[in-house]
Design a protein around this motif. Structure first.
Motif, PDB file in Angstrom:
ATOM      1  N   ALA A 135     -69.226 -14.297  -2.589  1.00  0.00           N
ATOM      2  CA  ALA A 135     -68.558 -14.411  -3.886  1.00  0.00           C
ATOM      3  C   ALA A 135     -69.477 -15.058  -4.915  1.00  0.00           C
ATOM      4  O   ALA A 135     -69.559 -14.613  -6.069  1.00  0.00           O
ATOM      5  CB  ALA A 135     -67.274 -15.216  -3.738  1.00  0.00           C
ATOM      6  N   GLU A 136     -70.162 -16.090  -4.504  1.00  0.00           N
ATOM      7  CA  GLU A 136     -71.086 -16.778  -5.414  1.00  0.00           C
ATOM      8  C   GLU A 136     -72.172 -15.828  -5.906  1.00  0.00           C
ATOM      9  O   GLU A 136     -72.506 -15.791  -7.100  1.00  0.00           O
ATOM     10  CB  GLU A 136     -71.705 -17.966  -4.689  1.00  0.00           C
ATOM     11  N   GLY A 150     -65.983  -7.905  -7.919  1.00  0.00           N
ATOM     12  CA  GLY A 150     -66.663  -6.697  -7.479  1.00  0.00           C
ATOM     13  C   GLY A 150     -66.067  -6.138  -6.205  1.00  0.00           C
ATOM     14  O   GLY A 150     -64.968  -6.526  -5.786  1.00  0.00           O
ATOM     15  N   LYS A 151     -66.808  -5.232  -5.594  1.00  0.00           N
ATOM     16  CA  LYS A 151     -66.352  -4.552  -4.384  1.00  0.00           C
ATOM     17  C   LYS A 151     -67.293  -4.869  -3.225  1.00  0.00           C
ATOM     18  O   LYS A 151     -68.511  -4.811  -3.381  1.00  0.00           O
ATOM     19  CB  LYS A 151     -66.303  -3.037  -4.606  1.00  0.00           C
ATOM     20  N   VAL A 152     -66.695  -5.203  -2.085  1.00  0.00           N
ATOM     21  CA  VAL A 152     -67.497  -5.518  -0.904  1.00  0.00           C
ATOM     22  C   VAL A 152     -66.927  -4.771   0.296  1.00  0.00           C
ATOM     23  O   VAL A 152     -65.795  -4.285   0.277  1.00  0.00           O
ATOM     24  CB  VAL A 152     -67.526  -7.032  -0.622  1.00  0.00           C
ATOM     25  N   ARG A 177     -64.365 -11.225  11.312  1.00  0.00           N
ATOM     26  CA  ARG A 177     -63.752 -10.290  10.354  1.00  0.00           C
ATOM     27  C   ARG A 177     -62.660 -10.991   9.548  1.00  0.00           C
ATOM     28  O   ARG A 177     -62.664 -10.978   8.316  1.00  0.00           O
ATOM     29  CB  ARG A 177     -63.156  -9.104  11.120  1.00  0.00           C
ATOM     30  N   ASP A 178     -61.731 -11.626  10.258  1.00  0.00           N
ATOM     31  CA  ASP A 178     -60.583 -12.221   9.576  1.00  0.00           C
ATOM     32  C   ASP A 178     -60.969 -13.460   8.772  1.00  0.00           C
ATOM     33  O   ASP A 178     -60.382 -13.717   7.714  1.00  0.00           O
ATOM     34  CB  ASP A 178     -59.494 -12.566  10.590  1.00  0.00           C
ATOM     35  N   GLY A 179     -61.947 -14.221   9.260  1.00  0.00           N
ATOM     36  CA  GLY A 179     -62.400 -15.375   8.492  1.00  0.00           C
ATOM     37  C   GLY A 179     -62.939 -14.959   7.139  1.00  0.00           C
ATOM     38  O   GLY A 179     -62.659 -15.599   6.118  1.00  0.00           O
ATOM     39  N   PHE A 180     -63.703 -13.878   7.125  1.00  0.00           N
ATOM     40  CA  PHE A 180     -64.246 -13.356   5.868  1.00  0.00           C
ATOM     41  C   PHE A 180     -63.139 -12.778   4.987  1.00  0.00           C
ATOM     42  O   PHE A 180     -63.005 -13.138   3.808  1.00  0.00           O
ATOM     43  CB  PHE A 180     -65.289 -12.281   6.176  1.00  0.00           C
ATOM     44  N   LEU A 181     -62.321 -11.894   5.556  1.00  0.00           N
ATOM     45  CA  LEU A 181     -61.288 -11.217   4.772  1.00  0.00           C
ATOM     46  C   LEU A 181     -60.265 -12.204   4.214  1.00  0.00           C
ATOM     47  O   LEU A 181     -59.850 -12.094   3.046  1.00  0.00           O
ATOM     48  CB  LEU A 181     -60.577 -10.173   5.637  1.00  0.00           C
ATOM     49  N   ASN A 182     -59.847 -13.156   5.026  1.00  0.00           N
ATOM     50  CA  ASN A 182     -58.818 -14.088   4.584  1.00  0.00           C
ATOM     51  C   ASN A 182     -59.326 -15.009   3.475  1.00  0.00           C
ATOM     52  O   ASN A 182     -58.573 -15.350   2.551  1.00  0.00           O
ATOM     53  CB  ASN A 182     -58.295 -14.908   5.759  1.00  0.00           C
ATOM     54  N   GLN A 183     -60.591 -15.399   3.560  1.00  0.00           N
ATOM     55  CA  GLN A 183     -61.136 -16.248   2.508  1.00  0.00           C
ATOM     56  C   GLN A 183     -61.269 -15.482   1.195  1.00  0.00           C
ATOM     57  O   GLN A 183     -60.978 -16.019   0.115  1.00  0.00           O
ATOM     58  CB  GLN A 183     -62.490 -16.824   2.932  1.00  0.00           C
ATOM     59  N   ILE A 184     -61.703 -14.231   1.278  1.00  0.00           N
ATOM     60  CA  ILE A 184     -61.773 -13.399   0.065  1.00  0.00           C
ATOM     61  C   ILE A 184     -60.388 -13.259  -0.557  1.00  0.00           C
ATOM     62  O   ILE A 184     -60.207 -13.445  -1.773  1.00  0.00           O
ATOM     63  CB  ILE A 184     -62.367 -12.013   0.374  1.00  0.00           C
ATOM     64  N   ALA A 185     -59.401 -12.955   0.285  1.00  0.00           N
ATOM     65  CA  ALA A 185     -58.039 -12.753  -0.228  1.00  0.00           C
ATOM     66  C   ALA A 185     -57.465 -14.031  -0.833  1.00  0.00           C
ATOM     67  O   ALA A 185     -56.752 -13.989  -1.845  1.00  0.00           O
ATOM     68  CB  ALA A 185     -57.132 -12.259   0.895  1.00  0.00           C
ATOM     69  N   ALA A 186     -57.778 -15.171  -0.218  1.00  0.00           N
ATOM     70  CA  ALA A 186     -57.185 -16.433  -0.658  1.00  0.00           C
ATOM     71  C   ALA A 186     -57.851 -17.004  -1.903  1.00  0.00           C
ATOM     72  O   ALA A 186     -57.182 -17.626  -2.744  1.00  0.00           O
ATOM     73  CB  ALA A 186     -57.251 -17.461   0.478  1.00  0.00           C
ATOM     74  N   PRO A 232     -59.557 -13.405  -6.112  1.00  0.00           N
ATOM     75  CA  PRO A 232     -58.677 -12.277  -6.439  1.00  0.00           C
ATOM     76  C   PRO A 232     -59.392 -11.124  -7.138  1.00  0.00           C
ATOM     77  O   PRO A 232     -58.859  -9.998  -7.151  1.00  0.00           O
ATOM     78  CB  PRO A 232     -57.626 -12.913  -7.367  1.00  0.00           C
ATOM     79  N   ASP A 233     -60.564 -11.367  -7.691  1.00  0.00           N
ATOM     80  CA  ASP A 233     -61.280 -10.304  -8.385  1.00  0.00           C
ATOM     81  C   ASP A 233     -62.288  -9.580  -7.493  1.00  0.00           C
ATOM     82  O   ASP A 233     -63.059  -8.750  -7.978  1.00  0.00           O
ATOM     83  CB  ASP A 233     -62.011 -10.879  -9.608  1.00  0.00           C
ATOM     84  N   ILE A 234     -62.291  -9.908  -6.207  1.00  0.00           N
ATOM     85  CA  ILE A 234     -63.135  -9.186  -5.251  1.00  0.00           C
ATOM     86  C   ILE A 234     -62.248  -8.298  -4.396  1.00  0.00           C
ATOM     87  O   ILE A 234     -61.265  -8.750  -3.818  1.00  0.00           O
ATOM     88  CB  ILE A 234     -63.937 -10.152  -4.364  1.00  0.00           C
ATOM     89  N   GLU A 235     -62.603  -7.031  -4.315  1.00  0.00           N
ATOM     90  CA  GLU A 235     -61.856  -6.053  -3.515  1.00  0.00           C
ATOM     91  C   GLU A 235     -62.668  -5.684  -2.284  1.00  0.00           C
ATOM     92  O   GLU A 235     -63.840  -5.301  -2.390  1.00  0.00           O
ATOM     93  CB  GLU A 235     -61.588  -4.802  -4.339  1.00  0.00           C
TER      94      GLU A 235
END
Length: 316
Positions: free
Chosen positions: A147-148, A154-156, A172-181, A184-187
């Motif tokens: 994110a930094e 953006g899109k990842v 997988r979930d550690g990455f996805l959950n942190q992005i989601a939490a 919000p502007d990263i898809e």
């Protein structure tokens, strides 16, 4: 092969975690087989280095084996069954599938054979302890770094090694959950699986890049996954892709030094192997063990790759 500097540095870090256990001998020999998830990556060879060091230090005999690749769950189960048939004093096991081995591990427990999980645990309380990286926290840090680097928007995409092992699931979930939490502007546009094989992961990553020409970043969840992403970006000539990897074999450290990979999470594989054997001996002796032996992780990039702290846990 690990350099002496790498081996000594990583062992120094893990030895500080606690006092050495007392070795236990039966019929003149304590035998502890370790069944890993594979042997094709430098990571597993580094784990073996640590296990060998502990075996020599504490006067026990170990074996270390794994299937040819990390999709061969049935082959790993066969190896576990063969190891248990030799009536070992304890066993170390890194599960490819967090549930498939539970019946055999229950047999081990019923026979009084302590089980130490390493790297990737099982969905059971049978193991006396699990020597592992906090993969959820490490992957969450990878998400923060991603994110930094892409400016928080953006899109990842994610190229993961599997969806059956605890490491595959947790990273997988550690990455996805942190992005989601937190972002919000990263898809996250795609999560695909390359079996931890760099050739298969390369093809998976190419397909993601083709389908998403406006992609900003990719996260590879283990050595083979990350190198597959690097290969795909290089072969397709893609530009503007921020790559975050996991593990720290030579191909990844070279990619970071070259600027193709932005950074990666490194585990302490020598420490994982060392702590697995150490914990097995403690379990044989009837000592209490923590449920988790956290062997640590670091984020490294061009700015700190040559720091002593990072050099100690790389495995070129």
């Amino acid at each position: 092969m690990l350099s002496r500097r790498t081996l000594v540095g990583a062992l120094s870090a893990t030895l500080a975690l606690g006092a050495a256990p007392t070795a236990f001998a039966q019929d003149g020999e304590t035998y502890i087989p370790l069944i890993s998830k594979g042997f094709q990556h430098q990571f597993w060879q580094a784990v073996k280095q640590g296990a060998d060091q502990a075996a020599e230090e504490f006067g026990v005999r170990i074996t270390f084996e794994g299937p040819d690749n990390e999709t061969m769950v049935d082959r790993q189960i066969d190896m576990l069954a063969a190891a248990l048939a030799n009536n070992p004093a304890a066993i170390g096991f890194a599960a490819l599938d967090s549930q498939a081995a539970i019946p055999l591990l229950k047999q081990a427990a019923d026979a009084g054979i302590p089980v130490i999980a390493f790297d990737s645990g099982v969905d059971s309380d049978i193991p006396a302890s699990t020597a592992t990286t906090d993969n959820v926290a490490a992957a969450s840090l990878a998400a923060d770094k991603m994110a930094e680097l892409i400016g928080g928007a953006g899109k990842v995409a994610v190229v993961a090694h599997d969806q059956t092992s605890r490491t595959g699931i947790d990273r997988r979930d550690g990455f996805l959950n942190q992005i989601a939490a937190a972002y919000p502007d990263i898809e996250v546009v795609s999560v695909q699986y390359g079996a931890g094989d760099q050739l298969q992961s390369t093809e998976v990553a190419k397909a993601i890049l083709t389908a998403n020409p406006d992609l900003n970043g990719m996260f590879g969840t283990n050595e083979g996954s990350a190198i597959g992403v690097v290969n795909a970006v290089r072969e397709m000539g893609s530009e503007g892709i921020t790559i975050i990897g996991y593990d720290s074999g030579k191909a990844q450290t070279d990619a970071i030094r070259d600027g193709l990979m932005a950074g990666a999470i490194t585990q302490n594989p020598v420490g994982i192997g060392y702590e697995t054997v150490k914990a097995a001996i403690a379990a044989i002796n009837g000592e209490e063990l923590p449920a988790i032996i956290d062997t640590g992780f670091y984020y490294y990039d061009q700015s700190n790759i040559d720091d002593d702290e990072i050099q100690a846990v790389l495995y070129d």
